[in-house]
Scaffold this motif. Structure first.
Motif, short mmCIF file in Angstrom:
data_model
loop_
_atom_site.label_atom_id
_atom_site.label_comp_id
_atom_site.label_asym_id
_atom_site.label_seq_id
_atom_site.Cartn_x
_atom_site.Cartn_y
_atom_site.Cartn_z
N GLY A 64 0.87 -0.92 0.01
CA GLY A 64 0.13 0.36 0.11
C GLY A 64 0.92 1.66 -0.04
O GLY A 64 2.36 1.50 -0.28
N ARG A 65 0.72 2.45 0.21
CA ARG A 65 0.63 3.27 0.10
C ARG A 65 0.55 4.52 1.67
O ARG A 65 -0.52 3.93 2.22
N HIS A 66 1.68 5.11 1.90
CA HIS A 66 1.40 5.42 3.12
C HIS A 66 0.26 6.99 2.71
O HIS A 66 0.73 7.13 1.61
N PRO A 67 -0.41 6.96 3.84
CA PRO A 67 -1.86 8.09 3.19
C PRO A 67 -1.23 9.24 3.85
O PRO A 67 -1.53 9.80 2.28
N ARG A 68 0.05 9.43 4.16
CA ARG A 68 0.78 11.26 3.93
C ARG A 68 1.23 10.75 3.00
O ARG A 68 1.67 11.91 2.14
N PRO A 72 5.34 3.60 -0.47
CA PRO A 72 4.83 2.55 -0.48
C PRO A 72 4.92 2.21 1.21
O PRO A 72 6.04 1.96 1.62
N ILE A 73 4.37 1.13 1.29
CA ILE A 73 4.14 0.23 2.83
C ILE A 73 3.63 -1.07 2.44
O ILE A 73 2.90 -1.50 1.41
N ASP A 74 4.55 -1.99 3.45
CA ASP A 74 3.60 -3.40 3.12
C ASP A 74 3.31 -4.12 4.31
O ASP A 74 3.40 -2.87 5.05
N ILE A 75 1.53 -4.65 3.92
CA ILE A 75 0.41 -4.81 4.02
C ILE A 75 0.89 -6.03 4.17
O ILE A 75 1.07 -6.74 3.71
N PRO A 76 0.67 -6.51 6.35
CA PRO A 76 0.65 -7.84 6.30
C PRO A 76 -0.41 -8.39 6.07
O PRO A 76 -1.36 -7.93 5.56
N ALA A 77 0.00 -9.54 5.39
CA ALA A 77 -1.55 -11.10 5.20
C ALA A 77 -2.60 -10.35 6.49
O ALA A 77 -2.12 -10.49 7.77
N GLY A 78 -3.79 -10.37 6.47
CA GLY A 78 -4.25 -10.50 7.33
C GLY A 78 -5.78 -10.90 7.49
O GLY A 78 -6.16 -11.89 6.68
#
Lengths: 582, 94
Positions: A64-68, A72-78
């Motif tokens: 994903g992307r940091h909203p501010r 890019p950031i990794d969003i772990p599975a959930g």
């Protein structure tokens, strides 16, 4: 136009002016939240019938992307929580789409509730509220002069789920409690559910007073009908009881006074009129056997005539069972699956244990009744194929009915039923019978003198022993005297049997009796051995129990069991290190 | 986990009888359904919020044969899990 309602408000609205209940509701809500959460974590799904299903959906890891900052950031599975509303809820929020509910449909109250919702909403609009108040259920500051049945019902409805008969007139709050369990009234369904959107003002104004009038009008007769149905039922029960009470007094008399051919026929419907509640099958049988002495044919006629009639209505009637047993047990009846064997075995268990319980004195004197526990526990194994307990219970009625076709055998069957009666007597009288038993055995006449017997459908050695020797565990006695029976589980209909003499009383067998029974058990042991039974040893318990002297020297031991011993204990004590008998 | 499990769980936790718990739970379900039916958004602390949403009618097609058809407008229940629930669930091992 949607308000926002919090759970606390709802709790207050459901239980207005009832702090305790409100607290209970709130506690329930907290517990519900944790329960759902834990359930989701553990199972991944929680189903709340009538509301919906919470389910976890796996979500893959993604970028994903940091909203501010936009980096890019990794969003772990959930997991994501999904909610799928139940059909009831879906229909409820969209009543126009809801299929027409059938009369007696269990969710009738939901429709009633919906009406109430609509009425409440309409009323709120009628009062000029811009929108439905958040505390829509709470019935705030109502003019005392104007009763609002719809709102009262709406407030009361949620907890009286499934049971409220449409809106209840205000002021009958306690009535609601009393009535709420009575019915699920379809009355509310006679009205089409109103739209969930607040209806126009004019329509609403018309509708509010309408609803309770119409619904109570339709609901009342139904409640009335229920009550009268209950009354009718009670009346019927009382009548049946009376009919039964007066039976024994009147039944034997009429055949003497009037034509015996007609009176039993008159009685038959009277006794069967109560259907499955007919309490006197045994009375019938007794009466029939009494009449047997004078007009045998008529009595038998009534028995056979009565039996099918009661069979249609009765589920637990003895005559009914008798008919079933004779109808459905062809020659392969002894081949009943083991399950039924066990079943009847457990039914049987009560008899010997009751004997030992009542005959404690005898237990001290004789090894026989005291060790009644042992064969009781071995019973499922050593019992040759028994038919259902139904056929055994019905044996009395059975033998009475059989008197029709076998006129020549009449004496025999009567004797059989006499034996059954004797059995009942000696079981019932318990210790009292013991003294008599001793005297009877001492005067030399055998308890049961041997006779021929022709096998009928449903017969088993177990039953025959039960009928003639009181104790079904004596069945190997019969087998021992009928060498042509290769398999004790298989008897042929019309096969001739010799029912051997039982010299002693069932409670005080003679040496010869015991020896014969022991030999029967020994034969059973060999039979099992030949069949390749993995553990034929249990048959030896019977041998030991009755007469260990039939065993070879090396296999003899002390008595196989003592009072209170379990089968397992006997095994461990005596058979653990033992060896097949050659 | 189903309703009876939940009832057993809650009853054991709070010391209520199962019947009582059943009634209370049904009261909640009825109340929430009622508020959803009249268009409210129901916020259940710790669990999430339930709301209804209007789905406009549109042209769709039947998945089986692709035939186009008219989907009528309808209302739908939506659920937005509370933060606590989301966090609790996120930690669940896959």
């Amino acid at each position: 136009m949607s308000g926002r309602v919090f759970d606390g408000q709802i709790a207050r609205a459901i239980a207005p002016e009832d702090r305790a209940r409100e607290e209970r509701l709130k506690a329930t809500a907290r517990a519900l939240v944790t329960a759902i959460r834990d359930g989701l974590v553990r199972d991944g799904a929680v189903r709340l019938h009538g509301f919906g299903t919470f389910r976890l959906r796996p979500v893959a890891a993604r970028r994903g992307r940091h909203p501010r900052t936009g980096e890019p950031i990794d969003i772990p599975a959930g997991w994501r929580v999904m909610f799928r509303p139940a059909k009831a809820l879906r229909d409820r929020i969209e009543p126009d789409q809801a299929p027409a509910l059938l009369i007696g449909e269990p969710h009738a109250s939901r429709e009633a509730m919906l009406d109430a919702s609509a009425a409440a909403a309409a009323h709120a609009i009628g009062r000029g509220a811009g929108r439905i108040p958040a505390e829509g259920l709470a019935a705030p500051a109502r003019p005392a002069s104007e009763p609002e049945p719809g709102r009262a019902a709406a407030a009361a409805m949620p907890e009286a789920k499934l049971s409220v008969q449409g809106p209840i007139p205000a002021g009958s709050g306690s009535d609601l409690e009393a009535d709420c369990r009575v019915t699920r009234s379809p009355a509310a369904l006679t009205r089409a559910p109103a739209a969930n959107e607040p209806p126009p003002v004019e329509e609403a104004v018309v509708e509010v007073p309408d609803a309770p009038v119409e619904q109570t009008a339709t609901a009342r007769p139904r409640r009335h009908g229920n009550r009268s149905a209950l009354l009718l039922l009670v009346l019927l029960l009382v009548l049946a009881g009376l009919a039964w009470l007066f039976r024994p007094g009147t039944a034997p008399a009429p055949p003497v006074v009037e034509d015996p051919g007609t009176t039993p026929r008159d009685q038959a419907p009277a006794s069967t009129a109560s259907g499955d509640r007919n309490p006197g099958p045994s009375v019938d049988a007794d009466a029939a056997s009494e009449r047997n002495s004078a007009p045998a044919n008529e009595a038998v006629d009534t028995v056979t005539k009565k039996a099918p009639e009661t069979a249609t209505g009765g589920d637990a009637d003895r005559p009914g069972e008798a008919v079933v047993a004779t109808d459905t047990t062809p020659t392969d009846a002894p081949d009943e699956p083991p399950a039924s064997v066990d079943e009847s075995a457990t039914a049987r268990l009560t008899v010997p244990t009751a004997d030992t319980a009542s005959g404690g004195a005898a237990g001290a004197r004789l090894p026989l009744p005291s060790a009644g526990d042992v064969p009781a526990s071995e019973n499922p194994a050593t019992t040759p194929g028994k038919t259902t307990s139904a056929s055994m219970e019905a044996s009395a009625a059975d033998s009475a009915a059989a008197a029709v076709d076998v006129a020549a055998d009449a004496g025999g069957t009567l004797a059989a039923s006499g034996g059954a009666e004797n059995a009942g007597e000696s079981i019932g009288s318990g210790t009292a019978a013991d003294g008599a038993a001793d005297t009877a055995s001492s005067d030399g006449s055998p308890y049961f003198s041997g006779r021929e017997y022709t096998v009928r459908t449903g017969d088993t050695l177990w039953d025959l022993a039960d009928r003639n020797y009181v104790n079904p565990y004596y069945w190997p006695h019969i087998w021992n005297h009928n060498g042509d029976i290769a398999n004790p589980d298989r008897l042929e209909v019309r096969q001739g049997l010799w029912l051997p003499t039982l010299e002693g009383e069932p409670r005080s067998l003679t040496e010869a009796d015991r020896r014969s029974i022991a030999e029967g058990y020994l034969r059973l042991y060999r039979f099992f051995l030949d069949q390749g039974d993995a553990n034929p040893q249990y048959a030896l318990v019977g041998v030991r129990y009755f007469d260990a002297s039939v065993l070879p020297e090396r296999m003899r031991g002390t008595a196989a069991g003592k009072p209170g011993d379990t089968l397992a204990a006997v095994f461990h004590a005596r058979l653990e290190a033992e060896f097949p008998l050659e | 986990m189903n309703k009876s499990d939940i009832i057993t769980h809650i009853a054991g936790q709070l010391g209520y009888s199962k019947a009582e718990t059943h009634r209370l739970l049904d009261a909640w379900i009825e109340a929430i359904s009622h508020h959803l039916a009249i268009g409210d958004r129901v916020v259940f602390r710790g669990l999430g919020s339930f709301a209804t949403r209007e789905v406009p009618g549109h042209r769709g097609h039947r998945p089986a044969d692709g035939q186009s058809l008219e989907v009528p407008p309808r209302r739908q229940v939506t659920f937005r899990p509370a933060d606590g629930l989301r966090v609790a669930v996120r930690e669940r091992p896959r």
